[in-house]
Scaffold this active site. Structure first.
Site, PDB file in Angstrom:
ATOM      1  N   ASP A  70       0.807  -1.165  -0.051  1.00  0.00           N
ATOM      2  CA  ASP A  70       0.018   0.210   0.076  1.00  0.00           C
ATOM      3  C   ASP A  70       0.808   1.359   0.001  1.00  0.00           C
ATOM      4  O   ASP A  70       1.813   1.489   0.744  1.00  0.00           O
ATOM      5  CB  ASP A  70      -0.760   0.072   1.142  1.00  0.00           C
ATOM      6  CG  ASP A  70      -2.007   1.011   1.383  1.00  0.00           C
ATOM      7  OD1 ASP A  70      -2.251   1.427   0.293  1.00  0.00           O
ATOM      8  OD2 ASP A  70      -2.155   1.472   2.566  1.00  0.00           O
TER       9      ASP A  70
ATOM     10  N   HIS B  46      -7.493  10.584   4.039  1.00  0.00           N
ATOM     11  CA  HIS B  46      -6.748   9.632   4.889  1.00  0.00           C
ATOM     12  C   HIS B  46      -6.791  10.112   6.308  1.00  0.00           C
ATOM     13  O   HIS B  46      -6.960  10.982   6.598  1.00  0.00           O
ATOM     14  CB  HIS B  46      -5.273   9.432   4.606  1.00  0.00           C
ATOM     15  CG  HIS B  46      -5.152   8.792   3.347  1.00  0.00           C
ATOM     16  ND1 HIS B  46      -4.518   9.127   1.893  1.00  0.00           N
ATOM     17  CD2 HIS B  46      -5.235   7.237   3.076  1.00  0.00           C
ATOM     18  CE1 HIS B  46      -4.570   8.149   1.140  1.00  0.00           C
ATOM     19  NE2 HIS B  46      -4.849   7.069   1.757  1.00  0.00           N
TER      20      HIS B  46
ATOM     21  N   GLY C 144      -8.957   5.947   1.933  1.00  0.00           N
ATOM     22  CA  GLY C 144      -9.323   6.779   2.888  1.00  0.00           C
ATOM     23  C   GLY C 144     -10.942   6.482   3.179  1.00  0.00           C
ATOM     24  O   GLY C 144     -11.768   7.253   3.720  1.00  0.00           O
TER      25      GLY C 144
HETATM   26  O1  G3H Z   1      -4.073   3.126   1.907  1.00  0.00           O
HETATM   27  C1  G3H Z   1      -4.731   2.996   2.963  1.00  0.00           C
HETATM   28  C2  G3H Z   1      -6.280   3.634   3.238  1.00  0.00           C
HETATM   29  O2  G3H Z   1      -6.475   4.573   2.169  1.00  0.00           O
HETATM   30  C3  G3H Z   1      -6.378   4.068   4.596  1.00  0.00           C
HETATM   31  O3  G3H Z   1      -7.295   5.081   4.843  1.00  0.00           O
HETATM   32  O4  G3H Z   1      -7.022   6.083   6.992  1.00  0.00           O
HETATM   33  O5  G3H Z   1      -9.319   6.207   6.087  1.00  0.00           O
HETATM   34  O6  G3H Z   1      -8.348   4.013   6.933  1.00  0.00           O
HETATM   35  P1  G3H Z   1      -7.808   5.405   6.206  1.00  0.00           P
HETATM   36 ZN    ZN Z   2      -4.652   5.122   1.177  1.00  0.00          ZN
END
Ligand code: G3H
Ligand code: ZN
Length: 310
Positions: free
Chosen positions: A83, A182, A211
């Site tokens: 990721d 995020h 996010g």
């Molecule tokens: O790549 C990881 C996700 O986009 C995390 O998003 O902070 O909303 O859980 P989040």
């Molecule tokens: Zn992300």
């Protein structure tokens, strides 16, 4: 036992069948176990993703070995995904370490630089039979506080740039900026659903929502109808793990045994992931996905993937 799979056929299956696959971030063993246990209970395919930050925290070999070992012992198909690989070298290291899906995030670069590096990494990943996700537009970070709609709009992906980027890079999935940010700790974001429809009408590829922890459930469901097929959650899992620990210690201040509180945190993450899997409608899809994969070979090296990543 089910194979560790790559994300190519899985996301195409999701796109065709109008559901989305949850991509959940694992920073440690307990969270990785919880994600896969939840997927097994829901009979769902799942993507366990490891960020560059997680690699820095746990070490690439350690964390990816945990995920791959759990994947191979699992009763559902599991992807081990990188990721937000923001450094070229980390993407290459992840490929060598046996990740079965990669992301290069060049969203902070100019359009031309992002195209150039993404294209090169896509070529390299494909040669090894591994799919690549990339980002166009930019999903912002909300750590310093929530963004206003006006601020959010500055980061949006335009359908035209998405089309051009996709055509020039040959990536397998595309992360787009459509209203999420995020690290949001409350679920208050609403997405620009029309924008997702427009992008998916111009880009024939699975679209990725980053996010998602901060996005209202109803908007996640509408986004999937519009073409989103991979939905990323990290903050929700961090919250589930940490809140459980806080509660545990307030009730049992005398406990020092890691296994006792680790177990309670792990259970809480299982419940959170199960809820998200149901929201995305990927529950009970594990067998269909495996059949689809065995009927359609997307990469020549697929059948050797388990040996390659040994
Ligand atoms: O790549 C990881 C996700 O986009 C995390 O998003 O902070 O909303 O859980 P989040
Ligand atoms: Zn992300």
């Amino acid at each position: 036992m089910m194979p560790l799979i790559d994300s190519k056929a899985l996301l195409i299956h999701a796109l065709k069948n109008k559901y989305a696959v949850g991509a959940f971030n694992a920073n440690n063993m307990e969270v990785a176990q919880a994600i896969i246990e939840a997927a097994e209970l829901e009979k769902s395919p799942v993507i366990v993703q490891i960020s560059q930050g997680a690699i820095k925290y746990a070490g690439i070999k350690c964390i990816s070995s945990i995920v791959k070992t759990l994947a191979k012992e699992s009763s559902v198909p599991v992807v081990c995904h990188l990721d937000h690989g923001v450094d070229y070298s980390v993407v290459v290291k992840a490929l060598k370490a046996g990740f079965t899906s990669l992301m290069f995030d060049g969203s902070s670069l100019s359009f031309e630089e992002n195209v150039k590096i993404t294209k090169e990494l896509a070529r390299m990943a494909h040669a090894a039979g591994i799919p690549l996700e990339a980002e166009i537009g930019r999903v912002p970070d909300s750590e310093k506080g929530p963004l206003t709609l006006e601020e959010m709009k500055k980061y949006y992906t335009t359908p035209e740039e998405a089309k051009e980027f996709f055509e020039k890079t040959n990536v397998d999935s595309l992360a787009v900026s459509v209203g999420s940010a995020h690290r949001m700790k409350v679920q208050s974001a609403e997405l620009d659903i029309d924008r997702i429809y427009e992008i998916s009408s111009m880009v024939n590829a699975p679209l990725v929502l980053h996010g998602a922890s901060g996005v209202k459930d109803e908007h996640v469901v509408r986004a999937i109808k519009a073409g989103i097929t991979k939905v990323n959650f990290a903050t929700e899992l961090n919250k589930a793990f940490t809140n459980s620990l806080k509660e545990y210690f307030s009730q049992h201040p005398e406990i020092v045994d890691v296994r006792k509180y680790g177990e309670s945190a792990r259970k809480n993450v299982v419940n959170t992931v199960r809820e998200k899997i149901q929201l995305l409608n990927s529950n009970n899809k594990a067998d269909d996905v495996l059949k689809y994969i065995s009927d359609n070979k997307f990469f020549e090296s697929d059948k050797n993937l388990n040996e390659i990543v040994e």
